[in-house]
Motif scaffolding. Structure first.
Motif, short mmCIF file in Angstrom:
data_model
loop_
_atom_site.label_atom_id
_atom_site.label_comp_id
_atom_site.label_asym_id
_atom_site.label_seq_id
_atom_site.Cartn_x
_atom_site.Cartn_y
_atom_site.Cartn_z
N HIS A 1 -69.01 -40.61 129.92
CA HIS A 1 -69.93 -41.69 129.55
C HIS A 1 -69.66 -42.10 128.11
N CYS A 2 -69.19 -43.34 127.89
CA CYS A 2 -68.94 -43.81 126.54
C CYS A 2 -70.21 -43.64 125.70
N THR A 3 -70.07 -43.06 124.52
CA THR A 3 -71.22 -42.57 123.78
C THR A 3 -72.21 -43.66 123.39
N ARG B 1 -80.52 -48.07 124.57
CA ARG B 1 -81.24 -47.17 125.47
C ARG B 1 -80.31 -46.71 126.60
N PHE B 2 -80.48 -45.49 127.02
CA PHE B 2 -79.73 -44.85 128.11
C PHE B 2 -78.34 -44.38 127.69
N SER B 3 -77.88 -44.72 126.47
CA SER B 3 -76.58 -44.23 126.03
C SER B 3 -76.67 -42.76 125.64
N PRO B 4 -75.55 -42.03 125.66
CA PRO B 4 -75.59 -40.63 125.20
C PRO B 4 -76.13 -40.48 123.79
N MET B 5 -75.80 -41.41 122.89
CA MET B 5 -76.29 -41.31 121.52
C MET B 5 -77.81 -41.51 121.45
#
Length: 633
Positions: free
Chosen positions: A276-278, A445-449
C-alpha cells in the motif's frame, strides 16, 4: 402513482465526465423496476458563474484549500466566516489566486444561497420519496445545502448520502452534525442502495444493515452487520449516463468542454494489496482488487461507444489490469476500433504495452510516477526506481503520449541528496514531458501514514485551514469529517531548501520544454544524436560500431554487466572487457546523453519507433522486465 427516487449531482464536481457511481446506481435501480431521475446541478451552477470560473474552482485549485466548499457555506450555515479568512488561507499558495479569481469566488459565494433555493423550488417533490446525494471532496456543502432545503420543503422525503466524503467515520460524524441527513451509505452502494430503498419503502428496519448509518430513537447508529463488497464486477449493469448528456446539452458549457464517458473495468489496487503506497488514501474500505473479464470489458466498451459515440472513454480504475494488454486492447484494435481509453497505470510498463495502447488510438494515460528519486519512491513503497520513471517518460514522448504525472515531496526521512539528484536529472531531460504539478504530500484519510502517523514520524495531525473556515465545528469533529488532513512538515530545513531548488528547476523545465529536443537518426552502421536541449551546447554526436550498439541497447534500462554480456555475444572474438563498456558509458553520461543510477543506464535521446530491429537479438527486455531484484525492488 408509485414514488420515484431522485439522485442529485451537485457542485463542485468536474463538468467533463458523468458521475460513474450515479450512472451505475440508476442502472441498478432500473433493473429492479425502481424509477429514478438524475439531475446534474453542477452544469446549472457553471452556467450561473461561468464555465471557466467553475472549472478553475473544481479542477485547478488545491482541494485542501476548499474554495468550492467555502462558496456554499452560506447556503448551509447561518453564521459564516468573512471572505478575508479565505484570502488568508490561500495567501502564499504555490499557484497564486489572482485578484480577479478571488472576486469571482466571492461572487459565486454570494449566489449560492439563491441558487440552492431556486433549484429546490423547481423540483416536484411530491413525486419523490427518496433523494440521494453523492459527495466527493468539494461537493459536500452544496449537497448538504440542497438536502436541508429539500427537507424544509418536503419533510416526508428521506435523504440518503454516500460517496468518498461519507466513508467510515466521516459519514458517521456528518450524520451526527446534520439532522436533515436521514441515512448514510458507506462504501460500495451497488447492492446496498437498492436494498435500502426496498426496506425503507416496506417500512422494514435498516439500522442493522452493514454500511448503513441512520437514526434510532434520535441517536446516530451504524449497522453492526459486516459490510459486503461486490466480488463479481461482471454482474454489474452498464452505467446509464443519459441524464448527464441531457443536462450537458442543455448547458452553455457544451460549447466550451468536451466530455469523456466514464466506466470502470476494475476496483481496488493489485499493487496496493501487496504494498500500500504510504500516502495513498484511495480504496479506503476495500483495497481488494477485482476486475472484469476481458470479454465483459470488451462488450461494455462497445456498448458505450455505440451509445455515446464520438467521445473518449475515461476509466476510473485505480490501476489497469495487465491482462488487458494481451486479451482486451488487441481485440479492440483487431476490429479497427480507434478509441482513447484513459487508464491509470504503474510506471514500469513495458514498451510493447505502450505500443498496444498507441495502436488502439489512446494518446494519454496517468502513470503513478510521483518522484524521480529511488529513495523517495521507496519511502512511498511504489515498487519502482527513478530511472524506470524516466524510461517511461522517454518512451511516452517517442509515442506522443500526453502523460499526467506529478512530483510529490516532503515525505518523512527524505534527504537533501534526494532532491539534488532530482534537480540534476531535471536539467538533463527538458525534452521529456514535465510534471503537471509539484506538491507537498497530503495526509489522506485511509493511507498508511494516516493510520499510523507515529510510525512515519508525523506529528500534530489536524484539519487544514480550509476545513476550519468552512465548517463551524471543533477541531475534534473536523478531524473526523476531513478527507485531507494537515500535519507538521516531517523534513529538515536543509531538505526543504533543496526541495525549493528542485521546484524552481521544474518551473524552468516547463518553460523550456517546448524548445528542447534530443533526437536520434539511426542507420545500419551509424547513430547520430542531435542535441538541442535548452541549457546545453547544441551538438551532433556520431557513433558507430560498439558505441552505436551500446547506445541503442539502452533503449530500456540495463546494467553495465548485462551490456557486457550482450557485447560478448555479438562480438565473441573481439575481446571486449567491462572496462571497454564502462569507458563508453562514461562518455555518454558525461554529455548527459545517458542517465546513470547506480550501475543502471538509460539512453535519453528519442529513438525512432520505426527503426530496424537491433543486431543484438539477445536484448529480450529491459532490466526492469527481466530481473526486478537487479533494481532493488
Amino acid at each position: 402513482m408509485p414514488k420515484r427516487i431522485l439522485l442529485l449531482v451537485m457542485p463542485f464536481i468536474t463538468l467533463r465526465r458523468p458521475h460513474l457511481g450515479v450512472g451505475l446506481l440508476k442502472a441498478a435501480l432500473n433493473r429492479k423496476d425502481m424509477e429514478c431521475d438524475v439531475r446534474y446541478y453542477n452544469f446549472r451552477f457553471a452556467d450561473a458563474i461561468g464555465t471557466g470560473v467553475y472549472e478553475r474552482i473544481a479542477e485547478d485549485s488545491p482541494a485542501h484549500h476548499m474554495p468550492g466548499e467555502f462558496v456554499f457555506a452560506p447556503a448551509v450555515f447561518d453564521e459564516v466566516r468573512p471572505f478575508a479568512d479565505f484570502k488568508s488561507v490561500v495567501t502564499g499558495a504555490v499557484k497564486p489566486y489572482d485578484d480577479v479569481f478571488l472576486q469571482q469566488i466571492e461572487h459565486a459565494r454570494n449566489l449560492s444561497p439563491a441558487f440552492i433555493y431556486k433549484c429546490a423550488a423547481e423540483l416536484d417533490l411530491d413525486q419523490y420519496d427518496i433523494v440521494g446525494f453523492t459527495s466527493t471532496f468539494q461537493q459536500n456543502l452544496a449537497s448538504l445545502a440542497m438536502a436541508r432545503e429539500i427537507k424544509r420543503r418536503a419533510p416526508h422525503i428521506i435523504t440518503v448520502f454516500g460517496g468518498a466524503n461519507f466513508e467510515g467515520e466521516m459519514g458517521i460524524e456528518l450524520h451526527r452534525r446534520f439532522p436533515f441527513i436521514d441515512v448514510v451509505c458507506s462504501g460500495e452502494a451497488d447492492d446496498l442502495f437498492p436494498e435500502l430503498v426496498r426496506r425503507l419503502r416496506c417500512l422494514e428496519p435498516v439500522h442493522e444493515m452493514g454500511g448503513v448509518t441512520c437514526r434510532l430513537g434520535g441517536e446516530t447508529v451504524t449497522g453492526s452487520t459486516p459490510q459486503t463488497f461486490i466480488t463479481n464486477l461482471n454482474q454489474l449493469p452498464y452505467p446509464d449516463h443519459a441524464d448527464y448528456f441531457r443536462d450537458f446539452y442543455a448547458s452553455r458549457s457544451q460549447s466550451l468542454i468536451r466530455p469523456e464517458v466514464t466506466m470502470e473495468t476494475s476496483r481496488g489496487c493489485w499493487w496496493g494489496q501487496k504494498h500500500h503506497c504510504t500516502f495513498c488514501g484511495l480504496n479506503g474500505l476495500s483495497m481488494t482488487y477485482r476486475s472484469k473479464t476481458a470479454d465483459r470489458a470488451y462488450r461494455e466498451i462497445k456498448h458505450l461507444v455505440s451509445m455515446y459515440h464520438g467521445f473518449d472513454i475515461f476509466n476510473t480504475d485505480n490501476i489497469v489490469d495487465l491482462r488487458y494488454f494481451n486479451e482486451l486492447f488487441p481485440r479492440l484494435h483487431a476490429e479497427g476500433l480507434k478509441i482513447q481509453l484513459f487508464y491509470e497505470t504503474k510506471a514500469n510498463l513495458k514498451k510493447s504495452q505502450l505500443l498496444v495502447l498507441k495502436n488502439l488510438g489512446s494518446n494519454s494515460f496517468q502513470p503513478g510516477i510521483e518522484s524521480l528519486s529511488s529513495h523517495v519512491l521507496a519511502l512511498m513503497d511504489k515498487g519502482v526506481r527513478g530511472i524506470q520513471n524516466v524510461q517511461l517518460l522517454r518512451w511516452s514522448r517517442e509515442m506522443s503520449f500526453d502523460v499526467s504525472w506529478n512530483i510529490i515531496c516532503g515525505f518523512p526521512q527524505e534527504t537533501p541528496e534526494d532532491y539534488r539528484q532530482i534537480t540534476r536529472w531535471v536539467r538533463a531531460i527538458p525534452h521529456l514531458q514535465p510534471p503537471l504539478v509539484v506538491t507537498r504530500f497530503r495526509l489522506d484519510r485511509f493511507s498508511p501514514m494516516f493510520k499510523d502517523p507515529e510510525k512515519y514520524g508525523i506529528a500534530n495531525v489536524r484539519a487544514y485551514r480550509g476545513h476550519q473556515i468552512c465548517y463551524p465545528f471543533p477541531e475534534e469533529s473536523l478531524r473526523k469529517i476531513a478527507y485531507f488532513l494537515d500535519c507538521d512538515p516531517p523534513i529538515t530545513t536543509e531538505t526543504h531548501h533543496e526541495i525549493q531548488i528542485m521546484w524552481k528547476a521544474v518551473d524552468e523545465w516547463r518553460r523550456i520544454h517546448p524548445q528542447s529536443t534530443l533526437t536520434a537518426d539511426v542507420t545500419p552502421t551509424s547513430l547520430i544524436l542531435h542535441d538541442r536541449r535548452a541549457g546545453y551546447r547544441h551538438a551532433d554526436y556520431t557513433f558507430a560500431g560498439l558505441d552505436r550498439d551500446l547506445y541503442l541497447a539502452l533503449d530500456g534500462v540495463h546494467s553495465d554487466s548485462h551490456l557486457l554480456e550482450l557485447v560478448r555475444k555479438k562480438y565473441p572474438s573481439a575481446g571486449y572487457t567491462g572496462e571497454d563498456v564502462r569507458r563508453i558509458l562514461k562518455e555518454f553520461v558525461d554529455h548527459d546523453l545517458v542517465l546513470c543510477e547506480d550501475n543502471l543506464y538509460l539512453a535519453l535521446a528519442l529513438l525512432p519507433l520505426d527503426r530496424m530491429e537491433e543486431e543484438i537479438p539477445e536484448k529480450l527486455g529491459t532490466a526492469a522486465e527481466r530481473m526486478p531484484e537487479a533494481l532493488g525492488i
